[in-house]
Scaffold this motif. Structure first.
Motif, short mmCIF file in Angstrom:
data_model
loop_
_atom_site.label_atom_id
_atom_site.label_comp_id
_atom_site.label_asym_id
_atom_site.label_seq_id
_atom_site.Cartn_x
_atom_site.Cartn_y
_atom_site.Cartn_z
N ILE A 70 1.15 -0.81 -0.18
CA ILE A 70 0.37 -0.26 -0.22
C ILE A 70 0.97 1.35 0.32
O ILE A 70 1.58 1.38 0.42
CB ILE A 70 -0.90 -0.22 1.09
CG1 ILE A 70 -1.95 -1.00 1.29
CG2 ILE A 70 -1.76 1.15 1.41
CD1 ILE A 70 -2.67 -1.18 2.14
N GLU A 71 0.28 2.20 -0.35
CA GLU A 71 1.17 3.66 -0.30
C GLU A 71 0.23 3.87 1.18
O GLU A 71 -1.04 4.16 0.93
CB GLU A 71 0.89 4.28 -1.00
CG GLU A 71 0.95 4.41 -2.70
CD GLU A 71 0.99 5.55 -4.41
OE1 GLU A 71 1.33 4.98 -5.12
OE2 GLU A 71 -0.17 5.50 -3.63
N PRO A 72 1.05 4.59 1.81
CA PRO A 72 0.65 4.73 2.86
C PRO A 72 0.09 6.46 2.91
O PRO A 72 -1.10 6.40 3.85
CB PRO A 72 2.60 5.14 3.79
CG PRO A 72 3.32 4.34 3.38
CD PRO A 72 2.69 4.26 1.47
N GLY B 204 21.53 0.36 1.27
CA GLY B 204 21.13 1.95 0.76
C GLY B 204 19.59 2.36 1.20
O GLY B 204 19.90 3.44 1.35
N VAL B 205 19.30 1.59 1.58
CA VAL B 205 17.17 2.10 2.16
C VAL B 205 17.42 1.73 3.26
O VAL B 205 17.53 0.30 4.38
CB VAL B 205 16.25 1.31 1.39
CG1 VAL B 205 15.53 1.86 1.83
CG2 VAL B 205 16.72 1.53 -0.42
N GLU B 206 17.10 2.61 4.50
CA GLU B 206 16.41 1.87 5.64
C GLU B 206 14.82 1.90 5.86
O GLU B 206 14.27 2.13 5.16
CB GLU B 206 16.46 3.56 6.55
CG GLU B 206 16.22 3.50 7.84
CD GLU B 206 16.55 4.85 8.68
OE1 GLU B 206 18.16 4.91 9.63
OE2 GLU B 206 16.25 5.19 8.44
N GLY C 22 5.56 -3.90 7.43
CA GLY C 22 6.58 -2.61 7.29
C GLY C 22 6.18 -1.43 6.92
O GLY C 22 5.66 -2.15 5.46
N PHE C 23 7.72 -1.07 5.99
CA PHE C 23 7.79 0.40 5.29
C PHE C 23 9.24 0.89 4.96
O PHE C 23 9.75 0.48 5.81
CB PHE C 23 6.81 1.48 5.69
CG PHE C 23 7.34 1.77 7.05
CD1 PHE C 23 8.00 2.84 7.59
CD2 PHE C 23 6.34 1.70 7.98
CE1 PHE C 23 7.82 3.56 8.38
CE2 PHE C 23 6.58 2.35 9.57
CZ PHE C 23 7.41 3.37 9.29
N ALA C 24 8.75 1.14 3.77
CA ALA C 24 10.34 1.95 3.17
C ALA C 24 9.86 2.91 2.46
O ALA C 24 9.18 2.97 0.98
CB ALA C 24 11.13 0.55 2.70
N PRO C 25 10.55 3.95 2.38
CA PRO C 25 12.33 4.44 3.02
C PRO C 25 11.34 4.26 4.41
O PRO C 25 10.33 5.93 4.46
CB PRO C 25 12.67 4.93 2.82
CG PRO C 25 12.34 4.91 1.27
CD PRO C 25 10.85 4.47 0.89
N ALA C 26 12.04 4.35 5.51
CA ALA C 26 11.75 4.73 6.87
C ALA C 26 11.51 6.81 7.33
O ALA C 26 10.17 6.50 7.56
CB ALA C 26 12.38 4.04 7.60
N ASP C 27 12.22 7.59 6.13
CA ASP C 27 12.33 8.49 6.47
C ASP C 27 11.36 9.58 5.09
O ASP C 27 11.81 10.59 6.01
CB ASP C 27 13.57 8.89 6.45
CG ASP C 27 14.45 9.15 4.89
OD1 ASP C 27 13.83 8.29 4.52
OD2 ASP C 27 15.62 9.52 4.38
N ASP C 28 10.68 8.36 4.40
CA ASP C 28 10.23 9.10 3.38
C ASP C 28 9.02 7.96 2.25
O ASP C 28 9.20 7.77 1.61
CB ASP C 28 10.64 9.51 2.25
CG ASP C 28 9.87 10.18 1.28
OD1 ASP C 28 8.91 10.92 1.42
OD2 ASP C 28 10.33 10.47 -0.36
#
Length: 484
Positions: A160-162, A415-417, A439-445
């Motif tokens: 899903i797109e958050p 390279g991805v959080e 979970g989700f990615a990237p954590a910051d965006d």
């Protein structure tokens, strides 16, 4: 005019008005319900006189109608059906259908109210009647990555797109070939359908949104942590007792961490570390302190105990009311009398990724008429605010730690959080575990939130884990989204 004649005239007028009202209701107010009624054979035959609209994903036509040389006029054809059939469903020569074929039947058959002017134009111009095209939000590359990652495993994936709730992938395995249910040979159709119904692997179930759902295991710790932090009485650094075993309240059963030891060193452990290391005992203790009502209310803020229709109708994930203390303790780490779908657990991660705001899931972008006009379109809508942004950020940080140096390392992407949480849920007795990751990615965006469930222990009985089997599947799905 005699008195009797006036009475008769009045009765006739009243009967005419009643007939006019009833036919008006049937022709206008009830027309959609009658057209979609499963016993309406006339609508079925009429629908095969119409070239049914296509189902499209990412510009690819995954369900189309081509001319047939029999009484039904059109043959429904599905591309890469095993990958798509839990979504598209099937349309048969019987009055039955499933998936998008059922949920969007009025649009696909050209009988929806939104297609009224298109029908008029077709009549006036002498064109053959034709249904509308349904454009899905699903991305073929992400769908294929999820399908291939699942392989021969039994389970499901939802991505899903958050920030929108837009569904990018929905896979359920094992699957089936919808083409075998679209044949016009009734005997062959019956044989195929009976075989699928009798298959113990239940391929007709869409495990992503329902079917025989599984306990969510440790992925549910995210909900319990949210309830704790949202109460204002706890922070991510609040500590809980850290024994190596825990006796359920008023019950003889013992609870252990997966390691059968303590949750890291020390006599106490923080909530953040209990998430990172995925420890059962601290969350059992925390759940009893919170109480089942607080946990249920928090679960419902994420969507538990409610069905969603994006437009496929989902089975509600369930956190029951009235749990005793022992059941509440078990629910603290996703065991006991609660079940969840991958759609629901993807919504939990998406809500955390989206600063605590949970969006309604949806998977149809547009309905397009034959003249390429947009007859219907869908926009993001908010389900509700599950938690405050600061609570979401604290839980997300713990999820990032779980992937980077904790129990969810199988979801690491170079390279991805990545933020994530695994789950290894027990079932009855010696039954194989249900293996989870969300979970989700990237954590910051955050661009994607994902949930994976693998049933039957991934073929490893009670030896497999969410980290070794479910997390790598989620990793491939997230990579497919980030690589678009």
């Amino acid at each position: 005019m005699t008195k009797e004649l006036r009475r008769l005239t009045t009765i006739v007028i009243l009967m005419f008005l009643a007939l006019f009202a009833s036919t008006s209701v049937i022709q206008f107010a009830s027309v959609d319900a009658l057209n979609q009624h499963p016993e309406n054979r006339r609508t079925l035959y009429d629908s095969y006189e119409v070239q049914r609209g296509s189902i499209v994903a990412g510009g690819e036509r995954i369900a189309t109608s081509t001319p047939s040389d029999d009484v039904y006029a059109w043959q429904r054809t599905y591309v890469d059906s095993a990958m798509w059939s839990p979504v598209t469903g099937y349309a048969t020569v019987f009055p039955s259908a499933s998936g998008i074929e059922q949920a969007m039947n009025a649009e696909l058959s050209g009988t929806a109210d939104t297609a009224f002017f298109s029908r008029i134009e077709q009549i006036l111009s002498g064109q053959d009647p034709r249904g509308s095209t349904v454009e899905l939000s699903l991305d073929p590359a992400v769908q294929r990555a999820a399908f291939e990652a699942m392989g021969s495993l039994k389970g499901a994936v939802v991505a899903i797109e958050p920030d929108t709730g837009r569904i990018l992938a929905m896979v359920s395995t094992p699957s089936y070939d919808a083409n075998a249910l679209a044949v016009h040979d009734v005997d062959a159709l019956n044989a195929t359908y009976t075989g699928l119904e009798d298959d113990p692997n239940q391929p007709l179930q869409n495990r992503a949104i329902g079917g025989n759902m599984n306990p969510p295991g440790s992925t549910f710790k995210l909900v319990v942590a949210a309830a704790a932090l949202a109460s204002g009485e706890y922070t991510a650094e609040s500590t809980l007792p850290n024994p190596a075993s825990y006796k359920l309240p008023h019950a003889p059963n013992m609870v252990y961490n997966a390691s059968h030891g303590t949750c890291g060193p020390g006599d106490e452990v923080t909530i953040a570390d209990a998430i990172r290391l995925s420890c059962n005992i601290p969350f059992a203790e925390l759940a009893v302190e919170l109480g089942d009502e607080a946990i249920r209310e928090q679960a419902e803020r994420f969507g538990f105990n409610q069905s969603f229709t994006p437009p496929l109708a989902s089975t509600p994930s369930s956190y029951p009311s009235g749990l005793d203390d022992a059941q509440t303790a078990l629910s603290g780490f996703g065991q006991g009398p609660l079940i969840a779908s991958p759609l629901q657990m993807a919504m939990v991660s998406a809500g955390i990724a989206n600063g605590g705001t949970v969006m309604n899931p949806w998977m149809v972008d547009d309905v397009i008429g034959e003249d390429l006009s947009v007859q219907q379109s869908w926009d993001p809508t908010q389900f509700g605010q599950a938690i405050d942004a600061d609570v979401a950020a604290a839980i997300a940080d713990a999820m990032v730690s779980s992937v980077s140096n904790g129990a969810a390392s199988g979801a690491r992407i170079d390279g991805v959080e990545v933020a994530g949480k695994t789950g290894t849920a027990e079932n009855d007795g010696s039954d194989p575990f249900s293996l989870w990751f969300t979970g989700f990615a990237p954590a910051d965006d955050p661009q994607v939130a994902v949930a994976v469930v693998v049933e039957d222990g991934g073929g490893q009985g009670q030896s497999g884990s969410g980290n070794t089997i479910a997390a790598p599947i989620a990793k491939k799905v997230m990579e497919a989204v980030l690589g678009r």
